[in-house]
Design an enzyme around this catalytic site. Structure first.
Site, PDB file in Angstrom:
ATOM      1  CD  GLU A  84      13.797 -29.930  14.232  1.00 18.66           C
ATOM      2  OE1 GLU A  84      13.319 -28.816  14.030  1.00 18.66           O
ATOM      3  OE2 GLU A  84      14.936 -30.117  14.708  1.00 18.66           O
ATOM      4  CE  LYS A 139       9.235 -30.048   5.148  1.00 15.37           C
ATOM      5  NZ  LYS A 139       8.153 -29.175   4.757  1.00 15.37           N
ATOM      6  CG  ASP A 194       2.215 -28.405   5.420  1.00  9.86           C
ATOM      7  OD1 ASP A 194       3.045 -27.739   4.781  1.00  9.86           O
ATOM      8  OD2 ASP A 194       1.268 -29.007   4.899  1.00  9.86           O
ATOM      9  CE1 TYR A 222      12.622 -23.759  10.499  1.00 16.46           C
ATOM     10  CE2 TYR A 222      10.410 -24.441  11.134  1.00 16.46           C
ATOM     11  CZ  TYR A 222      11.259 -23.799  10.261  1.00 16.46           C
ATOM     12  OH  TYR A 222      10.752 -23.186   9.161  1.00 16.46           O
ATOM     13  CE  LYS A 240       7.356 -32.870   2.320  1.00 18.60           C
ATOM     14  NZ  LYS A 240       6.701 -32.572   1.162  1.00 18.60           N
ATOM     15  CB  CYS A 264     -35.097 -28.306   3.965  1.00 14.48           C
ATOM     16  SG  CYS A 264     -34.178 -28.459   5.491  1.00 14.48           S
ATOM     17  CB  CYS A 269     -37.833 -28.752   8.017  1.00 13.47           C
ATOM     18  SG  CYS A 269     -37.397 -27.427   6.884  1.00 13.47           S
ATOM     19  CB  CYS A 328     -33.569 -24.870   4.423  1.00  9.66           C
ATOM     20  SG  CYS A 328     -35.123 -24.916   5.309  1.00  9.66           S
ATOM     21  CB  CYS A 334     -35.492 -25.309   9.100  1.00  7.15           C
ATOM     22  SG  CYS A 334     -34.340 -26.660   8.886  1.00  7.15           S
TER      23      CYS A 334
HETATM   24  S1  IVH Z   1      14.847 -26.589   9.073  1.00  8.81           S
HETATM   25  C1  IVH Z   1      17.764 -24.651   5.506  1.00  8.81           C
HETATM   26  N1  IVH Z   1      12.944 -27.691  10.492  1.00  8.81           N
HETATM   27  O1  IVH Z   1       9.987 -26.738   5.677  1.00  8.81           O
HETATM   28  C2  IVH Z   1      16.341 -24.919   5.840  1.00  8.81           C
HETATM   29  N2  IVH Z   1      12.322 -26.589   8.490  1.00  8.81           N
HETATM   30  O2  IVH Z   1      10.340 -27.698   2.978  1.00  8.81           O
HETATM   31  C3  IVH Z   1      16.240 -25.457   7.229  1.00  8.81           C
HETATM   32  N3  IVH Z   1       9.904 -26.572   8.047  1.00  8.81           N
HETATM   33  O3  IVH Z   1      11.747 -23.926   4.533  1.00  8.81           O
HETATM   34  C4  IVH Z   1      14.827 -25.620   7.619  1.00  8.81           C
HETATM   35  N4  IVH Z   1       9.328 -27.670   9.861  1.00  8.81           N
HETATM   36  O4  IVH Z   1       9.840 -23.592   6.272  1.00  8.81           O
HETATM   37  C5  IVH Z   1      13.239 -26.994   9.380  1.00  8.81           C
HETATM   38  N5  IVH Z   1      11.367 -28.684  11.894  1.00  8.81           N
HETATM   39  C6  IVH Z   1      11.658 -27.989  10.786  1.00  8.81           C
HETATM   40  C7  IVH Z   1      10.669 -27.565   9.873  1.00  8.81           C
HETATM   41  C8  IVH Z   1      11.033 -26.870   8.726  1.00  8.81           C
HETATM   42  C9  IVH Z   1       8.902 -27.080   8.761  1.00  8.81           C
HETATM   43  C10 IVH Z   1       9.741 -25.860   6.742  1.00  8.81           C
HETATM   44  C11 IVH Z   1      10.668 -24.700   6.542  1.00  8.81           C
HETATM   45  C12 IVH Z   1      11.468 -25.044   5.292  1.00  8.81           C
HETATM   46  C13 IVH Z   1      10.535 -25.984   4.617  1.00  8.81           C
HETATM   47  C14 IVH Z   1      11.246 -26.862   3.620  1.00  8.81           C
END
Ligand code: IVH
Length: 676
Positions: free
Chosen positions: A120, A122, A124, A233, A321, A415, A418, A433, A438
């Site tokens: 799945e 990740k 951020d 998740y 990553k 500016c 203008c 400006c 403008c």
């Molecule tokens: S599973 C035991 N699934 O990434 C930890 N984490 O860098 C299991 N995160 O602390 C986490 N997307 O906050 C999981 N699809 C995903 C995620 C995810 C983002 C975050 C989460 C975790 C951090 C680790």
């Protein structure tokens, strides 16, 4: 007189329950599935009906959507200890590291068979735990150090995709900790930063910081103004239900109306997992959010249990990553673009390069100081990074590739739109400006005025504002309301239907909320939040005419800059004429944000207290009393504090209060004050 719950007629209870059920369903369609089945107006209509019934009968159910908003600001976050620790993930940066991860798992499980994994994206953002007891959201907490986090329940409740109650067609466990990530769409992040820039607030470095900063707000009113999303998740502690696989868990979450990851692939063997990662990677630029990788998990929870944990990470999962979208190119030239308040923001023209599947030829810079700080020069080779569909930014110049022919960048002294003069206010990084005429500012002001969070005029976006402006049809706000269909028909891009649509949209925008209108006016430093604070205090627009800066300064959270800007605006006779003209042209303002007498008549209304030292009742109780009586409790000392309540051993705050000349009272003084 409000009726008591016992006397509420059965048919009204049924009606309220039906409205809640419908509204929650439509919320789910809109915020989780992104496919609404009713219009915003229809939704608002149902919502208002519910509010009316709840108020008349004082019959308020815990899963009512009205309970998402209106919680008072906190003084600090309470601590929450997680039933099971919230851990982190190990990272892999290459396919070889993934193959190694798979080998280790097979070795630990003593098998040669292919392992079933889920893959799945990740997310951020900010990790969050949602605790549901008997199906109701009882608590939401941040990860903190993994063991102890912060209670952010009130803030999380404002996020419409977070269910207040688990959909009962799913099998509901007695207790469940659901884990997920709160994140922000890139477009909302960019908009937020643009507005912050215009109003002179500090910018967020990336969507993750913006999401975290929005959740960790003591005042839920700020969180609600930010557009936040959730992806669930995983789980922590559960009782009353047994999940066997990650795949099954995600399916249950979906049925229970939780938002889940945009992609979930179940695969057999690491090769298939790598293909799924590649699929996610290729969709990276299509996702509306930023993703920095993919997470691979052993699907079977039994096997997860056998594999267990290292100190901070599970052995059954790893994050792959993605490479950041970075590249090197030459900076040809720096130019300036002018915003609605006249701020001139630099941007760079680049020698085009391909980054993450798209050609990039421009890059943003926050301000002229950033150019100096990073020592960026015209002609430099630079490292640019593009994250998702955010406009790329410059990481740094490659100084070792300089030839000596690079040119230092001068701050603009006129500016770019203008040619008028520019100025820089003291203590501000922005260069502005100075011209009121403008064309760039005028057009940006019109675009802002018509935008979604402001007057919300459909069809009056950037392109059409430019078109109407350059054809002399609009220049001032009032011109929008004088527009007729015939001249529109003469313009390219407009036909009978599109012209009529625009006229209709303009007509519709005449009925607006005061807070949106105040935001639309584009008063310097007045963002959506400040506009709402004003609407809370001033019942109608006219009450702001000729307002004194001190009056605004009395509103909590409004500082000097804001107060002067607001007072300056409403003391300018030309501005007041414009406002009157807009009213004559049919603008009708309502003000649902106004906090009426109920609140303002409370004895401590508008007063800010700070408590220091030990008083004879628990501090929390004292805080509750103050808040109940309409007061506000501050967490740190400032000149805005009305009273410092000093108990025993008051510490350094007392001295600071003295130096600021604040009123200092004892707990007993406070008691006699409220007994009056
Ligand atoms: S599973 C035991 N699934 O990434 C930890 N984490 O860098 C299991 N995160 O602390 C986490 N997307 O906050 C999981 N699809 C995903 C995620 C995810 C983002 C975050 C989460 C975790 C951090 C680790």
């Amino acid at each position: 007189m409000k009726k008591q719950a016992e006397t509420v007629p059965e048919y009204i209870k049924k009606e309220i329950e039906r409205l809640i059920k419908d509204l929650n369903y439509h919320c789910y369609r809109y915020y989780v599935l992104d496919s609404p089945v009713i219009s915003d107006e229809e939704y608002d209509h149902l919502y208002r009906k519910l509010v009316e019934l709840e108020n008349t009968y004082n019959y308020i159910l815990p899963d009512s959507p009205t309970q998402r908003i209106g919680a008072p600001p906190l003084d600090k976050f309470d601590k929450v200890s997680h039933s099971e620790p919230m851990l982190s993930l190990d990272n892999a940066f290459s396919h070889n590291e993934l193959i190694e991860f798979d080998r280790r798992i097979k070795r630990l499980l003593e098998t040669n068979n292919d392992i079933q994994y889920t893959v799945e994206p990740k997310y951020d953002g900010l990790a969050i735990e949602l605790t549901y007891i008997n199906g109701f959201l009882a608590k939401a907490s941040t990860r903190g150090d993994g063991y102890i986090g912060e209670d952010v329940t009130q803030n999380i409740k404002t996020i419409r995709s977070v269910p207040i109650k688990i959909e009962s067609s799913a099998e509901v466990p007695e207790y469940i900790d659901i884990r997920g990530e709160i994140y922000m769409y890139l477009k909302d992040f960019n908009k937020l930063n643009k507005n912050r820039e215009e109003s002179g607030e500090a910018l967020f470095a990336n969507p993750r910081n913006a999401a975290a900063g929005s959740v960790r707000q003591l005042d839920p009113a700020i969180t609600i103004a930010r557009k936040l999303h959730l992806a669930c998740y995983g789980i922590g502690k559960v009782s009353g239900k047994d999940f066997k696989k990650q795949e099954e868990l995600i399916q249950w979450l979906k049925n229970a109306r939780f938002p889940t990851p945009a992609i979930l692939r179940t695969v057999t063997g690491i090769e298939e997992a790598i293909r799924a990662i590649d699929e996610i990677s290729s969709k990276r630029t299509v996702f509306p959010f930023e993703t920095d990788g993919a997470v691979i998990k052993v699907n079977d929870f039994e096997l997860q249990k056998i594999l267990g944990y290292k100190t901070r990470e599970p052995r059954w999962a790893i994050a792959f990553k993605f490479q950041a979208h970075q590249g090197v190119t030459r900076l040809i030239e720096i130019k300036g673009s002018v915003g609605r308040t006249g701020v001139i923001t630099p941007y760079a023209i680049l020698e085009p390069l391909r980054l993450g599947g798209v050609t990039v030829s421009r890059s943003t810079l926050h301000n002229w100081d950033e150019i100096e700080r990073k020592d960026i020069r015209e002609g430099d080779y630079i490292v640019v990074e593009r994250a998702g569909d955010v406009i790329p930014h410059i990481i740094m110049p490659l100084k070792e590739r300089r030839t000596g022919r690079e040119r230092l960048i001068q701050r603009p002294n006129k500016c770019p739109a203008c040619d008028s003069g520019v100025m820089r206010e003291e203590g501000e990084v922005a260069i502005r400006c100075v011209s009121l005429d403008c064309p760039a500012q005028i057009q940006e002001r019109l675009i802002h005025f018509a935008s979604r969070g402001a007057m919300n005029i459909d069809g009056l976006g950037e392109r059409n504002v430019n078109l109407l402006y350059s054809n002399g049809l609009i220049k001032h706000f009032e011109d929008i309301y004088k527009l007729k269909k015939e001249p529109l028909l003469k313009l390219p891009r407009f036909a009978e239907k599109s012209a009529q649509n625009l006229i209709d949209a303009i007509e519709k925008s005449k009925n607006a909320q005061l807070s949106k209108f105040l935001f639309a006016l584009g008063i310097p430093h007045v963002g959506e939040y400040a506009a709402r604070m004003l609407a809370e205090r001033f019942s109608k627009l006219e009450d702001l005419y000729n307002v004194k800066a001190e009056t605004i300064l009395n509103i909590k959270q409004m500082g000097d800059k804001l107060s002067n800007a607001i007072s300056g605006f409403f003391n300018d006779s030309k501005n007041l004429q414009t406002l009157e003209l807009l009213k004559e042209l049919g603008i009708k303002l309502t003000n649902p944000d106004f906090k009426d007498d109920k609140d303002t008549k409370k004895p401590l209304h508008g007063l800010i207290f700070l408590i220091t030292g030990t008083v004879s009742i628990p501090r929390k109780e004292l805080q509750d009393i103050i808040i109940k009586l309409g007061g506000h409790v501050a967490s740190s000392i400032s000149h805005k504090i009305d009273y410092l309540i000093a108990g025993q051993d008051p510490g350094s705050k007392l001295n600071k209060a003295k130096s600021l000349n604040l009123k200092i009272i004892s707990y007993e003084d406070f008691l006699s004050m409220i007994s009056k």
